[in-house]
Design an enzyme around this catalytic site. Structure first.
Site, short mmCIF file in Angstrom:
data_model
loop_
_atom_site.label_atom_id
_atom_site.label_comp_id
_atom_site.label_asym_id
_atom_site.label_seq_id
_atom_site.Cartn_x
_atom_site.Cartn_y
_atom_site.Cartn_z
N ASP A 263 -5.93 3.29 -5.11
CA ASP A 263 -6.55 1.96 -5.14
C ASP A 263 -6.41 1.44 -6.56
O ASP A 263 -6.49 2.23 -7.52
CB ASP A 263 -8.04 2.05 -4.75
CG ASP A 263 -8.63 0.70 -4.36
OD1 ASP A 263 -8.89 0.50 -3.17
OD2 ASP A 263 -8.81 -0.14 -5.26
N ASP A 309 -4.96 -1.96 3.56
CA ASP A 309 -6.27 -2.47 3.94
C ASP A 309 -6.63 -3.51 2.88
O ASP A 309 -7.36 -3.26 1.93
CB ASP A 309 -7.29 -1.33 3.97
CG ASP A 309 -8.59 -1.71 4.63
OD1 ASP A 309 -8.71 -2.88 5.09
OD2 ASP A 309 -9.52 -0.89 4.68
N CYS A 362 -10.35 -7.50 7.10
CA CYS A 362 -11.58 -7.72 7.87
C CYS A 362 -11.93 -9.20 7.80
O CYS A 362 -13.04 -9.59 7.44
CB CYS A 362 -12.73 -6.83 7.39
SG CYS A 362 -13.03 -6.88 5.61
#
Length: 432
Positions: A263, A309, A362
Site C-alpha cells: 500500500d 482495491d 466501494c
C-alpha cells in the site's frame, strides 16, 4: 439515561457537528468525555440516534420544514424509527433532561408531511450535486437505490477456509450470535444489529481469536471471489490496507502461490501482520514502502493477477458512514480520480501477458468506475474488459446473474440489488 434524555443528547451532538463542521465520531467522543455518567449502552444508543439522523438528514428536514438538529431528530424518529406522533410527543415532554414539548407546527408536520413531492436528493438523502452521476447508473431506480443506502448495515463475517472445513461448522459454533448464512457469498454469515445499532463483540469470541472468522461485508467477500485467484498464482494486492481482501485471497489460494501485499500508505498496513498470523496465512509477503519508494518494482511483468482495491469516495459505504455523504465535495471526487489513474497505471506495469487486473471500488459513482477504466483503456494498450458473464462463471458465482447491475465495463453491487455495500468490480485482461 432515559430514552428522552438520549434524544436530547443526540440533538446536542448534532448541533456540535453542525457548528464545528467535524466528523460525527469526534463529536460523539467529546460528548462522552464530558458526560462520564453515561454508560456504554447510553453512548451506543445516542450514537445510533445521531447516525440515523444523519442517514435521513435531508428527508427529515423536508418533513419538518426546517433543518435544525431538533427537526432532524424529530423527522428521523418518524421516517427511520417509524414512531407515531404520540410516541414522539411522549419523548418530548419537557420534563427533566427531555426535549421541549412539540409545538403545534411540529405536530402538524409530523402528522401530515410526506416525501411524495420531494426531489430525488431529498427523498434519497444524498447531496444534490451528485444526482447527475447517480442517475447515469441507476436511472429510474435512483431514489429506491439511495434509500437503501440509508438503512443500517448488517454485520457480515467471512468464514476462513484455512481454519474451518465449512461455513456450517463456523455457524454451528456461534449459535448465540444469531447469525444466518449470507444469500450470495458461500463464505458469509450475517448478524442483524440490535435496536441500539450495535452488534455483538465478535472480536472477543474464541472463534474469532482462533482465526475461524473475519469481519467483512458480503460485497467485499464477493469482490475477492470475483478475482478468481487460484493456488499457485502470483498475485499483488496493490492497495492492501489492513488486509481484508488479502486474507480472503490467501484462503482462496489455499496458501499456495504467492501474494504480495502493499500500500502506498505504510500506516494502513500496520494491522495486517497480526491478522495474517491469526488467520493461518503463510503465502503473503507484506511489502512496506519506504518513503516514496515503490515496494514492488522487482515484480513488473511477472504477476498473474493485480488486485486494485482503489481509493475512492466511499459512496457505497454510506450505510456505515452516513456523515461522510454530507462532507463529500466535488474536489474529493477529482482527487480520488487522479489516485485511481495512478494506481491503475502502476498495476498495468505489474501484469504479465495474459494476466489480469481486478479493479474494485466501494463507490456507485460512474466517474470512479466505468469512467476510470475507460480512461485507463485509452492510455494503456493491450488490455480489454472481461464480459460480466465470464467473470461470474470464472469465479463460480453464476448465482449473481440477475442480482448484480451490469455496467459497460464491470458490475455494480448495491444495498437494493444485492443487500451489500455498493461495490464495483471489473476485470481487465492483458493480451498474451
Amino acid at each position: 439515561m432515559t430514552p428522552a434524555a438520549r434524544i436530547s443528547a443526540a440533538i446536542e451532538v448534532l448541533a456540535d457537528i453542525e457548528t464545528r463542521r467535524r466528523p460525527a465520531t469526534d463529536a460523539l467522543k467529546d460528548w462522552g468525555l464530558s458526560h462520564r455518567f453515561a454508560g456504554s449502552k447510553d453512548r451506543a444508543a445516542i450514537a445510533s440516534l445521531v447516525y440515523d439522523a444523519l442517514r435521513r438528514k435531508s428527508s427529515a428536514a423536508w418533513i419538518m420544514g426546517e433543518g435544525t438538529p431538533r427537526a432532524t431528530v424529530l423527522g428521523m424518529l418518524r421516517l427511520q424509527r417509524g414512531l407515531s406522533v404520540e410516541a414522539i410527543a411522549a419523548l418530548c415532554s419537557g420534563e427533566r433532561f427531555a426535549p421541549e414539548p412539540l409545538t403545534p407546527a411540529e405536530r402538524d408536520r409530523l402528522e401530515t408531511a410526506s416525501l411524495g413531492e420531494a426531489p430525488a436528493p431529498v427523498a434519497g438523502d444524498f447531496p444534490e450535486w451528485i444526482e447527475p452521476s447517480l442517475r447515469r447508473l441507476f436511472g429510474d431506480d435512483l431514489v429506491p437505490e439511495m434509500q437503501a443506502l440509508t438503512a443500517r448495515a448488517p454485520l457480515d463475517l467471512r468464514v476462513n477456509a484455512l481454519k474451518v472445513s465449512s461455513r456450517e461448522e463456523a455457524h454451528d459454533a456461534l449459535p448465540h450470535l444469531g447469525a444466518v448464512e449470507t444469500p450470495l457469498s458461500p463464505l458469509g454469515l450475517r448478524i442483524t444489529p440490535g435496536e441500539d445499532g450495535r452488534g455483538p463483540a465478535v472480536q472477543s469470541e474464541p472463534e474469532f481469536l482462533k482465526g475461524w472468522i473475519e469481519i467483512q461485508d458480503e460485497g467485499s467477500q464477493l469482490a475477492a471471489l470475483l478475482s478468481a485467484v487460484t493456488p499457485g498464482e502470483q498475485v499483488v494486492d496493490l492497495c492492501a490496507g489492513g488486509g481484508g481482501k488479502t486474507l480472503a485471497l490467501a484462503a482462496m489460494m489455499k496458501n499456495h502461490g504467492q501474494i504480495y501485499a502493499t500500500d502506498n500508505d505504510a500506516r494502513r498496513l500496520a494491522p495486517i501482520h497480526d491478522r495474517l498470523t491469526r488467520a493461518g496465512v503463510r503465502n503473503v509477503q507484506v511489502r512496506t514502502p519506504r518513503g516514496k519508494a515503490d515496494a514492488v518494482t522487482d515484480l513488473d511483468g511477472r504477476i498473474d493477477c493485480v488486485l486494485v482495491d482503489a481509493p475512492c469516495t466511499g459512496v457505497g459505504t454510506w450505510r456505515r458512514n452516513p456523515d461522510a455523504k454530507w462532507r463529500l465535495r466535488p474536489g474529493s471526487l477529482e482527487t480520488r480520480r487522479k489516485e485511481q489513474a495512478a494506481v491503475l497505471d502502476r498495476a498495468a506495469a505489474l501484469v504479465k501477458p495474459g494476466g489480469r487486473i481486478v479493479y474494485i471500488t466501494c463507490s456507485v459513482l460512474p466517474e470512479e468506475n466505468d469512467d476510470a477504466l475507460s480512461d485507463f483503456l485509452g492510455r494503456q494498450e493491450g488490455f480489454s474488459p472481461v464480459p460480466v458473464p465470464k467473470v461470474l462463471q470464472g469465479a463460480g458465482l453464476g448465482r449473481l446473474d440477475g442480482a448484480v447491475r451490469p455496467t459497460v465495463l464491470g458490475l455494480q453491487l448495491s444495498p437494493l440489488k444485492t443487500g451489500t455495500d455498493g461495490f464495483y468490480v471489473a476485470v481487465l485482461r492483458r493480451s498474451p
